[in-house]
Scaffold this motif. Structure first.
Motif, PDB file in Angstrom:
ATOM      1  N   GLY A  72       0.688  -1.283  -0.015  1.00 19.32           N
ATOM      2  CA  GLY A  72       0.043   0.270  -0.086  1.00 19.32           C
ATOM      3  C   GLY A  72       1.050   1.355  -0.186  1.00 19.32           C
ATOM      4  O   GLY A  72       2.258   1.251  -0.016  1.00 19.32           O
ATOM      5  N   THR A  74       1.610   3.562   2.449  1.00 23.51           N
ATOM      6  CA  THR A  74       2.539   3.319   3.675  1.00 23.51           C
ATOM      7  C   THR A  74       3.596   2.750   3.471  1.00 23.51           C
ATOM      8  O   THR A  74       4.677   3.275   3.685  1.00 23.51           O
ATOM      9  N   ASN A  77       5.557   4.557   0.620  1.00 21.47           N
ATOM     10  CA  ASN A  77       6.509   5.841   1.341  1.00 21.47           C
ATOM     11  C   ASN A  77       7.499   5.251   2.220  1.00 21.47           C
ATOM     12  O   ASN A  77       8.745   5.859   2.214  1.00 21.47           O
ATOM     13  N   SER A 105       2.468   8.619   7.402  1.00 23.26           N
ATOM     14  CA  SER A 105       3.336   7.637   6.645  1.00 23.26           C
ATOM     15  C   SER A 105       4.687   8.152   6.125  1.00 23.26           C
ATOM     16  O   SER A 105       5.458   7.283   5.518  1.00 23.26           O
ATOM     17  N   MET A 149       4.148  15.439  -1.140  1.00 26.78           N
ATOM     18  CA  MET A 149       2.980  15.116  -1.513  1.00 26.78           C
ATOM     19  C   MET A 149       2.236  15.909  -2.516  1.00 26.78           C
ATOM     20  O   MET A 149       2.724  17.089  -2.441  1.00 26.78           O
ATOM     21  N   ASN A 153      -4.093  15.171   1.949  1.00 28.18           N
ATOM     22  CA  ASN A 153      -5.112  14.410   2.261  1.00 28.18           C
ATOM     23  C   ASN A 153      -6.342  14.893   3.233  1.00 28.18           C
ATOM     24  O   ASN A 153      -7.480  14.466   3.198  1.00 28.18           O
ATOM     25  N   ASP A 180       4.450  11.666  -2.798  1.00 31.80           N
ATOM     26  CA  ASP A 180       3.176  10.645  -2.291  1.00 31.80           C
ATOM     27  C   ASP A 180       2.059  11.304  -3.220  1.00 31.80           C
ATOM     28  O   ASP A 180       1.449  12.159  -2.822  1.00 31.80           O
ATOM     29  N   THR A 182      -0.680   9.396  -3.335  1.00 28.79           N
ATOM     30  CA  THR A 182      -1.809   8.632  -3.002  1.00 28.79           C
ATOM     31  C   THR A 182      -3.190   9.383  -3.103  1.00 28.79           C
ATOM     32  O   THR A 182      -4.080   8.752  -3.559  1.00 28.79           O
ATOM     33  N   GLN A 183      -3.125  10.586  -2.886  1.00 30.82           N
ATOM     34  CA  GLN A 183      -4.751  11.512  -2.810  1.00 30.82           C
ATOM     35  C   GLN A 183      -4.775  12.067  -4.304  1.00 30.82           C
ATOM     36  O   GLN A 183      -5.978  12.293  -4.499  1.00 30.82           O
ATOM     37  N   SER A 203      -1.408   4.318  -4.310  1.00 29.39           N
ATOM     38  CA  SER A 203      -2.174   3.297  -3.321  1.00 29.39           C
ATOM     39  C   SER A 203      -3.567   3.014  -4.126  1.00 29.39           C
ATOM     40  O   SER A 203      -4.209   3.534  -4.649  1.00 29.39           O
ATOM     41  N   HIS A 205      -6.478   1.082  -2.853  1.00 29.72           N
ATOM     42  CA  HIS A 205      -7.887   1.455  -2.388  1.00 29.72           C
ATOM     43  C   HIS A 205      -8.348   2.633  -2.462  1.00 29.72           C
ATOM     44  O   HIS A 205      -9.447   2.775  -2.119  1.00 29.72           O
ATOM     45  N   LYS A 206      -7.628   3.738  -2.804  1.00 29.35           N
ATOM     46  CA  LYS A 206      -8.133   4.857  -3.049  1.00 29.35           C
ATOM     47  C   LYS A 206      -8.957   5.138  -4.290  1.00 29.35           C
ATOM     48  O   LYS A 206      -9.476   5.994  -4.550  1.00 29.35           O
TER      49      LYS A 206
HETATM   50  N1  PMP Z   1      -0.318   9.099   1.974  1.00 27.09           N
HETATM   51  C1  PMP Z   1      -1.644   9.715   1.850  1.00 27.09           C
HETATM   52  C2  PMP Z   1      -1.568  11.048   1.666  1.00 27.09           C
HETATM   53  C3  PMP Z   1      -2.651   9.050   2.294  1.00 27.09           C
HETATM   54  O1  PMP Z   1      -3.932   9.775   2.415  1.00 27.09           O
HETATM   55  C4  PMP Z   1      -2.706   7.785   2.599  1.00 27.09           C
HETATM   56  C5  PMP Z   1      -3.856   6.901   3.253  1.00 27.09           C
HETATM   57  N2  PMP Z   1      -4.542   7.625   4.382  1.00 27.09           N
HETATM   58  C6  PMP Z   1      -1.604   6.919   2.714  1.00 27.09           C
HETATM   59  C7  PMP Z   1      -0.298   7.599   2.269  1.00 27.09           C
HETATM   60  C8  PMP Z   1      -1.332   5.626   3.172  1.00 27.09           C
HETATM   61  O2  PMP Z   1      -1.993   4.865   1.969  1.00 27.09           O
HETATM   62  P1  PMP Z   1      -2.206   3.219   2.534  1.00 27.09           P
HETATM   63  O3  PMP Z   1      -3.454   3.367   3.270  1.00 27.09           O
HETATM   64  O4  PMP Z   1      -2.410   2.633   1.104  1.00 27.09           O
HETATM   65  O5  PMP Z   1      -1.144   2.618   3.217  1.00 27.09           O
END
Ligand code: PMP
Length: 390
Positions: A72, A74, A77, A105, A149, A153, A180, A182-183, A203, A205-206
């Protein structure tokens, strides 16, 4: 499932039917170990390598970078930060540049690296904007890594990552930029080229893929120069950078969700923008919500809206809404002060009291304007009810 008003899509999304089908099909049919030399192993390896190609395409990689599958965002990162800091003995004690708004993370691994003697320098993010003077000042020649990032988030702020990349190019010969995303992934258009980064976190699951999977994209130059070291040692999977038997079903389902999101990106952005505008108009037009403040960054992603309801604790509001089948998040819940250092909301400029009175509404392209209207009505009613309680 069905009637809930789910506005916590930045926390996670429901896996799409297509991704779920892919997961089941690969689990049933291509269940070999990708490292096995026989035909079943080769079939599984092909599923994995197709998934890598798809993910690479969705981040605009034309340079032949490596997609490392992880558990994921986390883990991606952590791999980026520890992996870079520990890649060369000569990096010890050098500077790592980051922002005040990062996710835990990133913040927590950097706190650990700080204890090891690395110098961690944070670019302020007041108002949801990277301070350009700080970028210029902190991009010193001893920077070996910058971790920034793309979309915050908690506030949806879209940070000016290319400005950091340009400063690193000018002044920091040893620096690699880690983003990062992710978002940001499949919510705002970007490519590894436009960001000029060496490492990129994603990631699954987002974006309607399965939980427990994600990826770190690595620039070919970083691999060639051995600029990243592994966290996990063992069988040498994932180019020796992430040992452990891979999960082709998760990787393929992640890639399926990514491919669908990528081909629908502009429609999804239009949809998210419509939902956002509807929400902001409804909030500002409702006299019952006159004390409410939107924490609006100057440049932002369309799917996250941060709202402060002065004097109403976000957790109280979250539970009140939850009891009505409306799901949002408390802006500071997973990253509030204390354990993880300053929260992104404090770094945005909110007082502790306001940060504790802030909720995050995050959309999926599957939300409807009718749902947004119902959310606003529920919010207005609960503001009135909770005020009377006091
Ligand atoms: N970075 C950001 C900006 C996030 O919003 C998140 C998830 N909340 C993560 C990293 C972590 O991702 P994951 O849930 O896949 O470990």
């Amino acid at each position: 499932m069905g009637n809930e008003l789910y506005f916590d899509n930045s926390a996670t999304t429901r896996i799409s039917e297509e991704a779920l089908k892919t997961y089941l099909s690969v689990s049933r049919e291509q269940y070999g170990n990708p490292s096995s030399l026989h035909g079943m192993g080769k079939d599984a390896e092909k599923v994995l390598s197709d998934a890598r190609k798809t993910i690479a395409k969705t981040v605009g990689d034309t340079a032949g970078g490596t997609v490392l599958f992880t558990s994921g965002g986390t883990e991606a990162n952590n791999l980026a930060l520890f992996g870079r800091a520990h890649a060369k003995p000569r990096f010890k004690g050098k500077t790592i540049l980051t922002t005040a708004g990062e996710h835990a993370s990133v913040k927590m691994p950097l706190a650990e690296l700080g204890k090891e003697g690395f110098r961690i320098v944070e670019i302020p993010t007041v108002g949801g904007r990277l301070d350009p003077d700080a970028i210029a000042k902190y991009a010193t020649p001893d920077v070996i890594l910058a971790s920034v990032m793309l979309v915050n988030n908690e506030t949806g702020a879209l940070y000016d990552v290319p400005a950091v990349a340009a400063a690193l190019r000018r002044n920091c010969p040893d620096a690699i930029l880690h983003v990062d995303a992710t978002q940001a992934y499949l919510k705002v258009p970007f490519s590894v080229k436009s960001l000029d980064c060496g490492l990129l976190t994603l990631s699954s699951h987002k974006i309607e893929g399965p939980k427990g999977t994600g990826a770190l994209w690595v620039d070919p130059g970083v691999i060639k120069n051995r600029g990243l070291s592994p966290l996990l040692f063992g069988g040498g999977q994932e180019s020796g950078l992430r040992s452990g038997t891979e999960d082709p079903a998760s990787a393929a389902a992640f890639a399926k969700a990514a491919a669908i999101g990528f081909s629908a990106l502009s429609e999804r952005i239009a949809r998210l923008t419509e939902l956002r505008e509807r929400l902001l108009a409804a909030l500002s037009g409702d006299p019952r919500l006159s004390t409410l403040r939107v924490n609006q960054p100057p440049v932002f992603a369309p799917h996250i809206v941060s709202v402060t309801l002065p004097k109403i604790k976000s957790e109280t509001m979250l539970h009140a809404l939850s009891a009505r089948g409306v799901f949002v998040s408390s802006g500071s819940a997973c990253s509030s002060h204390g354990k993880h250092g300053t929260s992104a909301l404090s770094a945005f400029g909110l007082s502790d009291a306001d940060a504790d009175a802030t909720i995050r509404i995050s959309f999926s392209h599957r939300n409807t304007v009718e749902q947004v209207d119902l959310l606003c009505e529920a919010l207005a009613e609960e503001v009135g009810r909770l005020a009377r309680f006091k």
